[in-house]
Write an enzyme that holds these catalytic residues in place. Sequence first.
Site, PDB file in Angstrom:
ATOM      1  N   ASP A 532     -98.290  60.883  31.400  1.00 11.07           N
ATOM      2  CA  ASP A 532     -97.146  60.383  30.639  1.00 11.07           C
ATOM      3  C   ASP A 532     -96.494  59.227  31.385  1.00 11.07           C
ATOM      4  O   ASP A 532     -96.684  59.054  32.585  1.00 11.07           O
ATOM      5  CB  ASP A 532     -96.140  61.514  30.386  1.00 11.07           C
ATOM      6  CG  ASP A 532     -95.689  62.172  31.682  1.00 11.07           C
ATOM      7  OD1 ASP A 532     -94.978  61.512  32.462  1.00 11.07           O
ATOM      8  OD2 ASP A 532     -96.063  63.336  31.936  1.00 11.07           O
ATOM      9  N   GLU A 612    -131.089  54.441  43.060  1.00  7.34           N
ATOM     10  CA  GLU A 612    -129.789  54.723  42.422  1.00  7.34           C
ATOM     11  C   GLU A 612    -128.644  54.140  43.255  1.00  7.34           C
ATOM     12  O   GLU A 612    -127.680  53.587  42.716  1.00  7.34           O
ATOM     13  CB  GLU A 612    -129.607  56.234  42.250  1.00  7.34           C
ATOM     14  CG  GLU A 612    -130.455  56.809  41.113  1.00  7.34           C
ATOM     15  CD  GLU A 612    -130.466  58.336  41.098  1.00  7.34           C
ATOM     16  OE1 GLU A 612    -130.396  58.903  39.992  1.00  7.34           O
ATOM     17  OE2 GLU A 612    -130.565  58.962  42.181  1.00  7.34           O
TER      18      GLU A 612
END
Length: 731
Positions: A532, A612
């Site tokens: 929030d 990777e």
Amino acid sequence: MGIIFDETKRTFTLNTRESTYQMQVDAFGFLLHLYYGKSARGCMDYLLTYADRGFSANPYDAGEDRMYSLDVLPQEFPCRGNGDFRSPAIDVQYADGTYGCDLRYQSHVIREGKYRIPGLPAVYASEEEAQTLEICMEDPVTHLQVVLLYGVLPELDIITRSVRVINAGSQKVYLERLYSASLDFVSGSYDFLSFYGRHAMERNCQRTPVSHGSQVIGSRRGTSSHQYSPMMILAERETSERNGSCYAMNFMYSGGFKGEVEKDQYNQTRMSLGLMDEMFRYPLESGEVFYAPEVIMSYSASGLNRLSQNLHKCIRCHVCRGKYKEAVRPVLVNSWEASYFAFTGESICRLGESAAKAGIEMLVMDDGWFGKRDDDNSGLGDWYVNEKKLGMSLGELTKRINDMGLKFGIWFEPEMVNENSDLYRAHPDWALAVPGRKPVRGRNQLVLDFSRKEVVDAVFDQVCNVLDQGNIEYLKWDINRSIVDVYSASTHEQGRVLYDYVLGVYDFLERLTQRYPDMLIEGCSGGGGRFDAGMMYYTPQIWCSDNTDAVDRIRIQYGSSFGFPVSVVGSHVSAVPNHQTGRSTSLHTRGVVAMAGTFGYELDLGKLTEAELQEIREQIAEYHKYAPLIQNGLYYRLTNQFEGEVGAWAFVVEDKTEVLLNAVLLEIHGNMTVNYVKLQGLDTDAMYREKSSGKLYSGAAMMEAGVPLPVEFGEYRAYQMHFVRVDEENR
Ligand code: GLA
């Protein structure tokens, strides 16, 4: 001028670049809301209509005029007790048992700059960027004063609202409800957009027609919650991402809240947002003052995307604070999904070594480094380093990580305590619990009573003691349960505890940001359970969800984007099969999705192949290339991620010279049809070059016909295309 008071008409008009807001003090001193919408001139009191309405009460001062009723007229701050039977913004009870208030205009002040709210977060702005209006309303009998606060930020199309209640009377008052903003619309047919969810699946977007009765969202959990975001939108039925009128209310508060949309008997609509009124009964002795948290409002005449962009800019530049507010954040690796509780100082260092090789810039040691904490059943509250588990001191660990060229960060959950902890054994009364009852547990932990200063002080000292042991540049502030037992041993007024608790959290965070101004704090509550604008004032980024699955994340980030900027969205690449869903997506797709946030990793890099790791190195280099555009560009939702085959979004530089298009194929079928993604916010007269293919695209056509995505084999492919306006290429 942002705020104008017309003395003859007694109107207050608030103007932003593209919107006008107007209210009027009427002959009886009531404050009526006249208008909020597209920029408009003049006095709009002709919108007020009067008729004899049965069962709609008339104030005594109206004499025998049965056409005047507050039950029908649009109110600026509706209260219980004056004949308006719709949902009130304020409801009070006095010590003598009587309810209600009758608020009449007393005075007002207009000043340069933006008001602040003691103890609470609020939008901030310079004297040139904002103006403040304070309207003082008073009940002539009880002398309860209600000061309505308005902050106007014209360039941002933002109006903020808050309320200050002063008990200027002699008897005690209880606030039974206090919303921060209420908006009445005399006409129109609307949809209500709200953002619901659950742990690991936050902020799904829901759009429903406003019908007779009330639609209510909120949280009774003591935090803003995973279940509903404290953000709501009212949009005209035909409003889309690109067109139409819509209104947002975004609550700058991290505790319980209530948002309502009500359609009344005359098809008028009331939208309101504020503190949750259940388990809220705030006492005010004579002379005491109460501050309601702020609501950020915005209006857009050009669709939902524009409304979101207004909120993005406001939160990014006028809510978030500190060194990192507009800076690109360090790319981090977090130890949680890498090793959960099973780590040592050496294994953290190994993670650091792989991270440094991959080009990662910060290592965050998550839960498990303190007290007795090898699982989530014990240790919270004991914020001292478990050197036995780590096999070294925190200072040594931090130094070793720093020596690898990485910053070091650490996890805390300051508001919580396990019963199995030294803190709880020493101070059982510091945990919230109702006398005579066993407390309700959540994740086997209890909540510390942060409404008590001595509790906040004690935890603050413990946390600082840890932070001072090394060069710690990041803190993750977590809270992993909802609050059930509302009882504080320090007061007889339990109706104040949840609000005072949030003030305690804010006080702690404020002190922390002042003591460590250069530290990056990331908020978290089991992911996005306290996501929030209130938290964003202290923590310029928040872990958006515990769900790191790229496909689910697209939807979670899509919903979050309605009210919040990407700069606050914590987003990481994690391992596959994903730990929350079992789904596998490519490293590329995970990277593209995580780049729509504060980019990072959350997996055991030691398990990756050399190829990777090389791909991660390239991914981070790509991220650095685009990061300023991602962080500061205008964000466009290009598809509805809950419908259709493609999830697409774009970042566009404000001067339209550059755009980064991101798309993920959410579905794959045999003999696939082509997906065209239509861009937005480009220069219609310009040509753009896609940087990797060198192809030229017309700005107008990219918006009208779209950009075709390749037809390729395989699920969840992601595409990232970077276009630069041709005249800008050589700059
Ligand atoms: C919460 C957070 C996670 C992790 C764990 C640790 O669930 O959202 O990221 O920090 O707590 O216990």
